[in-house]
Design a protein around this motif. Structure first.
Motif, PDB file in Angstrom:
ATOM      1  N   GLU A  87       0.824  -1.221   0.000  1.00 13.87           N
ATOM      2  CA  GLU A  87       0.000   0.000   0.000  1.00 13.87           C
ATOM      3  C   GLU A  87       0.854   1.265   0.000  1.00 13.87           C
ATOM      4  O   GLU A  87       0.557   2.219  -0.712  1.00 13.87           O
ATOM      5  N   ILE A  88       1.941   1.246   0.794  1.00 11.16           N
ATOM      6  CA  ILE A  88       2.775   2.467   0.804  1.00 11.16           C
ATOM      7  C   ILE A  88       3.561   2.592  -0.497  1.00 11.16           C
ATOM      8  O   ILE A  88       3.857   3.681  -0.949  1.00 11.16           O
ATOM      9  N   THR A  89       3.855   1.459  -1.121  1.00 12.55           N
ATOM     10  CA  THR A  89       4.570   1.512  -2.399  1.00 12.55           C
ATOM     11  C   THR A  89       3.658   2.086  -3.477  1.00 12.55           C
ATOM     12  O   THR A  89       4.089   2.872  -4.322  1.00 12.55           O
ATOM     13  N   GLU A  96       1.267   4.172  -2.941  1.00 13.24           N
ATOM     14  CA  GLU A  96       1.030   5.582  -2.608  1.00 13.24           C
ATOM     15  C   GLU A  96       2.132   6.501  -3.144  1.00 13.24           C
ATOM     16  O   GLU A  96       1.879   7.646  -3.499  1.00 13.24           O
ATOM     17  N   VAL A  97       3.348   5.964  -3.216  1.00  6.82           N
ATOM     18  CA  VAL A  97       4.477   6.815  -3.606  1.00  6.82           C
ATOM     19  C   VAL A  97       4.308   7.388  -5.017  1.00  6.82           C
ATOM     20  O   VAL A  97       4.798   8.471  -5.325  1.00  6.82           O
ATOM     21  N   LYS A 100       1.799   8.726  -6.112  1.00  9.17           N
ATOM     22  CA  LYS A 100       0.961   9.935  -6.049  1.00  9.17           C
ATOM     23  C   LYS A 100       1.773  11.175  -5.673  1.00  9.17           C
ATOM     24  O   LYS A 100       1.279  12.285  -5.736  1.00  9.17           O
ATOM     25  N   VAL A 101       2.990  10.944  -5.210  1.00  6.54           N
ATOM     26  CA  VAL A 101       3.836  12.083  -4.828  1.00  6.54           C
ATOM     27  C   VAL A 101       4.241  12.822  -6.094  1.00  6.54           C
ATOM     28  O   VAL A 101       4.555  12.192  -7.113  1.00  6.54           O
ATOM     29  N   ASP A 102       4.218  14.156  -6.006  1.00  3.92           N
ATOM     30  CA  ASP A 102       4.553  14.970  -7.181  1.00  3.92           C
ATOM     31  C   ASP A 102       5.863  14.524  -7.799  1.00  3.92           C
ATOM     32  O   ASP A 102       6.829  14.265  -7.076  1.00  3.92           O
ATOM     33  N   ALA A 103       5.842  14.488  -9.093  1.00  2.00           N
ATOM     34  CA  ALA A 103       7.054  14.066  -9.794  1.00  2.00           C
ATOM     35  C   ALA A 103       8.171  15.054  -9.521  1.00  2.00           C
ATOM     36  O   ALA A 103       7.960  16.265  -9.512  1.00  2.00           O
ATOM     37  N   VAL A 104       9.331  14.545  -9.248  1.00  2.00           N
ATOM     38  CA  VAL A 104      10.496  15.410  -9.087  1.00  2.00           C
ATOM     39  C   VAL A 104      11.502  14.995 -10.146  1.00  2.00           C
ATOM     40  O   VAL A 104      11.347  13.958 -10.775  1.00  2.00           O
ATOM     41  N   THR A 105      12.489  15.801 -10.318  1.00  2.00           N
ATOM     42  CA  THR A 105      13.478  15.468 -11.334  1.00  2.00           C
ATOM     43  C   THR A 105      14.322  14.309 -10.834  1.00  2.00           C
ATOM     44  O   THR A 105      15.098  14.474  -9.908  1.00  2.00           O
ATOM     45  N   GLU A 106      14.076  13.181 -11.383  1.00  2.64           N
ATOM     46  CA  GLU A 106      14.859  12.021 -10.961  1.00  2.64           C
ATOM     47  C   GLU A 106      16.001  11.804 -11.934  1.00  2.64           C
ATOM     48  O   GLU A 106      15.846  12.013 -13.133  1.00  2.64           O
ATOM     49  N   TYR A 157       1.429  16.617  -2.803  1.00  2.00           N
ATOM     50  CA  TYR A 157       1.092  15.459  -1.972  1.00  2.00           C
ATOM     51  C   TYR A 157       1.078  15.793  -0.487  1.00  2.00           C
ATOM     52  O   TYR A 157       0.163  15.414   0.239  1.00  2.00           O
ATOM     53  N   PHE A 169      -2.676   4.767   6.294  1.00  2.00           N
ATOM     54  CA  PHE A 169      -2.066   6.079   6.579  1.00  2.00           C
ATOM     55  C   PHE A 169      -2.796   6.761   7.740  1.00  2.00           C
ATOM     56  O   PHE A 169      -3.465   7.772   7.551  1.00  2.00           O
ATOM     57  N   TRP A 178      10.318   6.099  -1.774  1.00  4.01           N
ATOM     58  CA  TRP A 178       9.947   7.370  -1.138  1.00  4.01           C
ATOM     59  C   TRP A 178      11.170   8.260  -1.005  1.00  4.01           C
ATOM     60  O   TRP A 178      11.118   9.462  -1.281  1.00  4.01           O
ATOM     61  N   LYS A 223      12.291  10.401  -3.851  1.00  4.88           N
ATOM     62  CA  LYS A 223      11.480  11.575  -4.213  1.00  4.88           C
ATOM     63  C   LYS A 223      11.965  12.850  -3.520  1.00  4.88           C
ATOM     64  O   LYS A 223      11.507  13.945  -3.832  1.00  4.88           O
TER      65      LYS A 223
END
Lengths: 115, 239
Positions: A32-34, A36-37, A39-45, B64, B75, B117, B120
């Motif tokens: 579930e937490i995987t 959810e990640v 949904k976190v705003d995309a950052v420059t990876e 988020y 959560f 995580w 990010k």
């Protein structure tokens, strides 16, 4: 006497039910937490530039596949592996390609990490 | 124009420039970490990172970590206390930890989230040790290696003299377990996504069950969510 037999049977059955439940909880939480990640705003990876021949591309793709396998199934080993210098990572990956057993690879990752 | 008015003109210009610079520097220091502290530096992956707050008074957190609702479980809002012996800390205590324990190598700042995580973005100075390292038996080998890294020493079977001294209460066994000597173990600050994140509480529980002394563990409950709400510097890990 029969009362004790039932008691013993009952006690021996409890762990069989209890252990998988705990493991499943942990697995569910992880999945579930995987999920959810994402949904976190995309950052420059950082994405490694892939260039060169198709052979080297296939090599990189295999290496990525190996890393994905580590991350999904052997979390601890993955964390250690990512902290290794590039050279040690390649050594581990080459061992993997040559069919080295996962348990041996995981031990080697710890050894290299502790050096 | 004569030489005198020219000199006055230059002086006035100089005063205006100096005043502008002073006002500008005062403006950049409006939002402090705490009273008298505009910023601090930590080492992250070999680089010195300046930690400060966003100075734009109109800034609002978006994305988020600005969300108020997530499915519970998993959560769910976490209790303020993970374990009665583990202290929960806020940002100021974390700043002090960064400037003292972390800088002097006596402490470790642990991002207890899973690697996806962590990738990010993270709090500068943190090292990623996912909670699963401390909770899953299949990671026992890695866990032992990490405990050594944190300064724990594997323990030999105590000799007769040591055993007798312990039994008589003549030696300090506060930081001893059957397997480990935690006397020299580092102070840990463990954090994850924020007050509704269960990853760092799990890591702390795993550390305690491995014998790590609870009084050497601190829980930064605010995590990534509160860190970002205060507009504090974050970094994207390179590794």
């Amino acid at each position: 006497m029969s009362k004790y037999i039932f008691l013993k049977l009952f006690l021996s059955v409890i762990p069989a039910f209890a252990v998988p439940v705990v493991a499943a909880d942990d697995t569910d939480y992880l999945s579930e937490i995987t999920a959810e990640v994402d949904k976190v705003d995309a950052v420059t990876e950082y994405v490694a530039e892939q260039s060169g021949s198709s052979d080297s591309q296939a090599y990189l793709e295999n290496k990525n596949g190996f890393e994905k396998l580590l991350e999904e199934r052997y979390h601890g080993s993955y964390v250690f592996y990512k902290k290794l210098p590039e050279r040690a990572q390649l050594e581990i990956f080459d061992d993997y390609r040559q069919g080295q057993e996962m348990s041996a690879l995981r031990e080697k990752i710890i050894e290299r990490y502790m050096q | 124009m004569t030489a005198k008015p020219k000199r006055y003109f230059a002086a006035v210009l100089f005063i205006i420039a100096a005043a502008t610079l002073f006002l500008a520097s005062a403006a950049t220091a409006d939002v402090l970490l705490y009273d008298g502290k505009p910023y601090l530096h930590v080492i992250h992956e070999g680089r010195s990172i300046k930690i400060q707050r966003i100075q734009d008074p109109g800034y609002e957190l978006k994305g988020y970590f600005a969300k108020t609702a997530r499915k519970c479980p998993p959560f769910c809002i976490q209790p303020i206390t993970v374990d009665p012996a583990v202290r929960t800390i806020g940002e100021i205590e974390l700043f002090h930890f960064m400037e003292n324990d972390l800088r002097e190598g006596r402490g470790v700042l642990i991002d207890a989230r899973t690697p996806s995580w962590h990738r990010k973005g993270t709090i500068p100075g943190s090292v990623n040790y996912p909670f699963t390292l401390f909770t899953q038996d299949e990671n026992a080998g890695e866990r032992d290696a990490i405990l050594r890294e944190f300064g724990a020493k594997p323990r030999q079977q105590p000799g007769l003299l040591e055993k007798t001294m312990q039994e008589l209460g003549l030696s300090d066994k506060r930081y001893l377990t059957d397997r480990w000597d935690f006397t020299e173990a580092k102070t840990l600050v463990v954090w994850c996504n924020g007050p509704a994140c269960g990853q760092s509480p799990r890591a702390i529980e795993g550390l305690i069950s491995a014998g790590y002394p609870a009084d050497k563990i601190f829980y930064y409950r605010g995590g990534m969510q509160m860190w970002q709400l205060w507009g504090l510097t974050t970094v994207i890990p390179e590794s």
